[in-house]
Design a protein around this motif. Structure first.
Motif, PDB file in Angstrom:
ATOM      1  N   PRO A 206      -1.033  12.205  -3.748  1.00  0.00           N
ATOM      2  CA  PRO A 206      -1.418  11.353  -2.643  1.00  0.00           C
ATOM      3  C   PRO A 206      -0.967   9.771  -3.145  1.00  0.00           C
ATOM      4  N   ARG A 207      -0.817   9.564  -4.397  1.00  0.00           N
ATOM      5  CA  ARG A 207      -0.468   8.303  -4.967  1.00  0.00           C
ATOM      6  C   ARG A 207       1.045   7.925  -4.500  1.00  0.00           C
ATOM      7  N   THR A 208       1.731   8.825  -4.222  1.00  0.00           N
ATOM      8  CA  THR A 208       3.278   8.585  -4.110  1.00  0.00           C
ATOM      9  C   THR A 208       3.174   7.891  -2.641  1.00  0.00           C
ATOM     10  N   ALA A 209       2.010   8.543  -1.762  1.00  0.00           N
ATOM     11  CA  ALA A 209       2.195   7.983  -0.341  1.00  0.00           C
ATOM     12  C   ALA A 209       1.750   6.601  -0.276  1.00  0.00           C
ATOM     13  N   THR A 210       0.281   6.324  -1.105  1.00  0.00           N
ATOM     14  CA  THR A 210      -0.122   4.989  -0.776  1.00  0.00           C
ATOM     15  C   THR A 210       0.636   4.002  -1.702  1.00  0.00           C
ATOM     16  N   VAL A 211       1.548   4.595  -2.780  1.00  0.00           N
ATOM     17  CA  VAL A 211       2.604   3.288  -3.255  1.00  0.00           C
ATOM     18  C   VAL A 211       3.548   2.896  -2.468  1.00  0.00           C
ATOM     19  N   SER A 212       3.912   4.057  -1.858  1.00  0.00           N
ATOM     20  CA  SER A 212       5.223   3.617  -0.835  1.00  0.00           C
ATOM     21  C   SER A 212       4.925   2.764   0.427  1.00  0.00           C
TER      22      SER A 212
END
Length: 439
Positions: free
Chosen positions: A100-106
């Motif tokens: 999920p963090r990959t989505a929020t960071v991008s």
């Protein structure tokens, strides 16, 4: 006959390992440490490097020595406990936090600056993002290789441009260190290094690196170990250079965004300041592709792992993991980091104990007698540290605050070492006793 890898192949294996590691966390946490640590930045960096570079490299080496994945490494604690540990690691680096963090960071780096924050915007973005992740993950053989081959060099070039810029063109002046970094910069950096999740990532990806060498016809165990170790060291050197430049970027961008809530904000402010709108688009595109590939890699790895133990097919699991990750990503980046800190604080100590003790197995008469108790103690005290880092800290008894290294967030270390000394002495005495009995 076992094949040997060419220098080009060894470098490719190292770059692949580096590309597996460099995800969202590696890019967003160092700038935040740099900003908060102020003039203590290099003390904080030293602690951070131990858990974010040293431990992942040691984990890759430990896995290379047992020639497999986390299941081979956790043999001394028994099959059930090993499976439980593997499940927790896969969930943490998969649908609970890292994916999920990959989505929020991008989103926060590439999209939010253009269209604004907003829950609806994140919701729409995460739907499109995870639809792509699911589509690519359903056919891992087709796209991951192509994207990986193009992406690893591209990622390295883009990060090199960012790193060189951070060193040559500082954007502002450092701020005074925050209170926690003023008093304990090293141990704060050490615990912050957990957040990159690279040691857990190494436990999950280790088998991928070993298998990549095997796919080139390397069958000899010693050669496999040597190549995997070299790949780990190349990746470690790459991570080291990326982190040093990002610490510098964070430290020198402090006056641009003194109240930044996370590293994504700092990165965007620096790139916007130094390269203008074109730079922001470049950063957004780089982080989108880097995060997307990490998300696909993690989704594939988790679906492969769970399909062995659940009555569900690989493709069904890809859908479940993708949808679950999408829901979690809508918590937003700062909130997601807040929740992940206590969980990672609890599970990192036993993982560290397992990796470090895997190098000592030959010393003992019974490795189970050593590894299991030390991991258990490190988990119990890791949980105490975790509760302290959460909103439930009021439930802890007062004596927990006076534990050795408690203020540093490392209360698990002294009792783990003490338990190792006790079980080590018991193991030597029992071994000696059984030898005498046989005589």
């Amino acid at each position: 006959m076992s094949h040997r890898l060419t220098t080009k192949d060894i470098l490719a294996l190292g770059f692949m390992t580096f590309a597996l590691f460099v995800g969202a966390g590696n890019i967003i946490f160092p700038p935040m440490v740099g900003l908060q640590a102020g003039h203590h930045v290099w003390w904080a960096a030293a602690g951070f490097m131990i858990t974010a570079v040293g431990l992942p490299v040691i984990t890759v080496i430990a896995l290379a020595r047992v020639g497999g994945g986390i299941d081979a490494l956790s043999l001394p604690i028994g099959r059930k406990a090993g499976l439980l540990l593997a499940t927790v690691c896969y969930l943490a680096v998969g649908p609970l936090f890292a994916t999920p963090r990959t989505a929020t960071v991008s989103f926060e780096v590439g999209i939010a600056p253009l269209i604004g924050e907003g829950n609806t915007a994140l919701m729409i973005y995460s739907l499109i993002y995870f639809a792509l992740v699911i589509a690519i993950s359903l056919y891992p053989g087709r796209l991951l290789d192509t994207v990986g081959h193009i992406l690893a060099p591209m990622k390295m070039v883009a990060l090199a441009i960012l790193g060189i810029a951070a060193v040559l063109w500082p954007a502002g002046a450092p701020l005074p260190a925050t209170e926690s970094y003023e008093t304990l910069p090293f141990s704060n950096g050490f615990v912050n290094g957990y957040l990159t999740m690279d040691t857990l990532g190494a436990l999950v990806f280790g088998i991928v690196i070993v298998n990549a060498a095997r796919s080139r016809g390397v069958a000899d165990a010693k050669l496999l170990t040597r190549y995997t170790v070299l790949a780990g060291l190349i990746a470690g050197l790459g991570l080291l250079l990326v982190y040093v430049s990002l610490f510098k970027l964070g430290e020198n961008s402090a006056s641009l965004v003194p109240d930044a809530q996370n590293g994504a904000v700092i990165l965007h402010a620096y790139v916007q300041h130094t390269f203008g709108n074109l730079g922001s688009l470049f950063l957004g595109a780089l982080i989108f592709i880097a995060c997307m590939v990490t998300a696909v890699g993690l989704t594939c790895a988790c679906a492969e792992f769970f399909s062995q133990y659940l009555p569900l097919s690989y493709k069904t699991l890809v859908f479940i993991l993708g949808l679950f990750s999408m829901l979690v990503s809508n918590l937003g980046l700062s909130h997601l980091i807040q929740i992940s800190i206590p969980v990672l604080t609890a599970i990192y100590p036993p993982c560290i104990a397992l990796v470090v003790l895997s190098f000592t197995l030959r010393w003992w008469n019974s490795s189970t007698r050593i590894v299991a108790p030390v991991m258990l103690v490190s988990l119990i005290f890791g949980i105490i540290d975790a509760i302290k880092a959460s909103t439930f800290q009021a439930i802890l008894p007062e004596w927990t605050a006076n534990l050795p290294l408690a203020t540093q967030g490392l209360a698990w270390l002294p009792p783990s070492v003490l338990m190792l000394l006790l079980v080590g002495a018991y193991d030597k005495m029992s071994g000696a006793r059984s030898v005498t009995a046989h005589q």
